[in-house]
Motif scaffolding. Structure first.
Motif, mmCIF file in Angstrom:
data_model
loop_
_atom_site.group_PDB
_atom_site.id
_atom_site.type_symbol
_atom_site.label_atom_id
_atom_site.label_comp_id
_atom_site.label_asym_id
_atom_site.label_seq_id
_atom_site.Cartn_x
_atom_site.Cartn_y
_atom_site.Cartn_z
ATOM 1 N N ASP A 129 -0.026 3.352 4.730
ATOM 2 C CA ASP A 129 1.184 3.362 3.919
ATOM 3 C C ASP A 129 2.165 2.318 4.450
ATOM 4 O O ASP A 129 2.463 2.276 5.639
ATOM 5 N N GLY A 130 2.624 1.440 3.564
ATOM 6 C CA GLY A 130 3.576 0.402 3.944
ATOM 7 C C GLY A 130 2.945 -0.928 4.302
ATOM 8 O O GLY A 130 3.649 -1.922 4.436
ATOM 9 N N GLN A 178 0.954 -1.554 -5.098
ATOM 10 C CA GLN A 178 2.088 -1.941 -5.941
ATOM 11 C C GLN A 178 2.354 -3.425 -5.749
ATOM 12 O O GLN A 178 2.460 -3.908 -4.627
ATOM 13 N N PHE A 179 2.452 -4.147 -6.883
ATOM 14 C CA PHE A 179 2.713 -5.581 -6.826
ATOM 15 C C PHE A 179 3.490 -5.998 -8.064
ATOM 16 O O PHE A 179 3.602 -5.247 -9.032
ATOM 17 N N GLU A 238 1.570 -0.631 -10.522
ATOM 18 C CA GLU A 238 1.064 0.254 -9.481
ATOM 19 C C GLU A 238 -0.293 0.760 -9.956
ATOM 20 O O GLU A 238 -0.387 1.439 -10.968
ATOM 21 N N VAL A 239 -1.328 0.366 -9.225
ATOM 22 C CA VAL A 239 -2.696 0.705 -9.609
ATOM 23 C C VAL A 239 -3.383 1.395 -8.434
ATOM 24 O O VAL A 239 -3.013 1.193 -7.279
ATOM 25 N N VAL A 263 0.862 -1.182 0.000
ATOM 26 C CA VAL A 263 0.000 0.000 0.000
ATOM 27 C C VAL A 263 0.895 1.227 0.000
ATOM 28 O O VAL A 263 1.794 1.361 0.836
ATOM 29 N N LYS A 264 0.659 2.108 -0.969
ATOM 30 C CA LYS A 264 1.447 3.341 -1.078
ATOM 31 C C LYS A 264 0.492 4.523 -1.132
ATOM 32 O O LYS A 264 -0.421 4.546 -1.938
#
Length: 130
Positions: free
Chosen positions: A78-79, A53-54, A63-64, A34-35
């Motif tokens: 985040d993270g 991001q995967f 990154e979607v 998770v960003k």
């Protein structure tokens, strides 16, 4: 007119349910990071819908935008890492496990069907009263 709107809601709900089921069942499960986009003061849309991001099976880094928003009950910090499934044919099509929002899709389908039923009933009453 109401029947058309109801049918549109039924089709939208049915499409959402079918898409979520298809990606969840035949998609590729991966862990996503998770960003959060930096926003002024930590508020705004960036806080509600973070990016995920995967890495795909073929090694591409994707990154979607998250298909679901962060909530107080289920925050996306985040993270954090979350389990997602992506469609191998279109890796931008993802489902976050445990957050599919199927209730919303079922609601669209149910309300749309109710509107169609009401419109058909009203039409039948008008035709019968002539």
């Amino acid at each position: 007119m109401a029947a058309f709107g109801g049918m549109l809601a039924v089709m939208a709900g049915a499409y959402g349910l079918a898409r979520a089921r298809r990606v969840r069942e035949s998609g590729v499960p991966v862990q996503a990071l998770v960003k959060r986009s930096p926003g002024p003061g930590g508020v705004g849309p960036a806080m509600l819908r973070p990016s995920l991001q995967f890495v795909t099976e073929d090694g591409r880094v994707m990154e979607v935008a998250s298909p679901v928003s962060s909530t107080r009950r289920q925050p996306l910090r985040d993270g954090d890492h979350v389990l997602v499934s992506y469609d191998p044919a279109d890796p931008r099509d993802v489902v976050v496990h445990g957050r599919e929002r199927l209730g919303l899709e079922r609601g669209f389908t149910g309300v749309g069907a109710l509107v169609v039923l009401l419109a058909v009933t009203l039409l039948a009453v008008v035709v019968a009263s002539r």
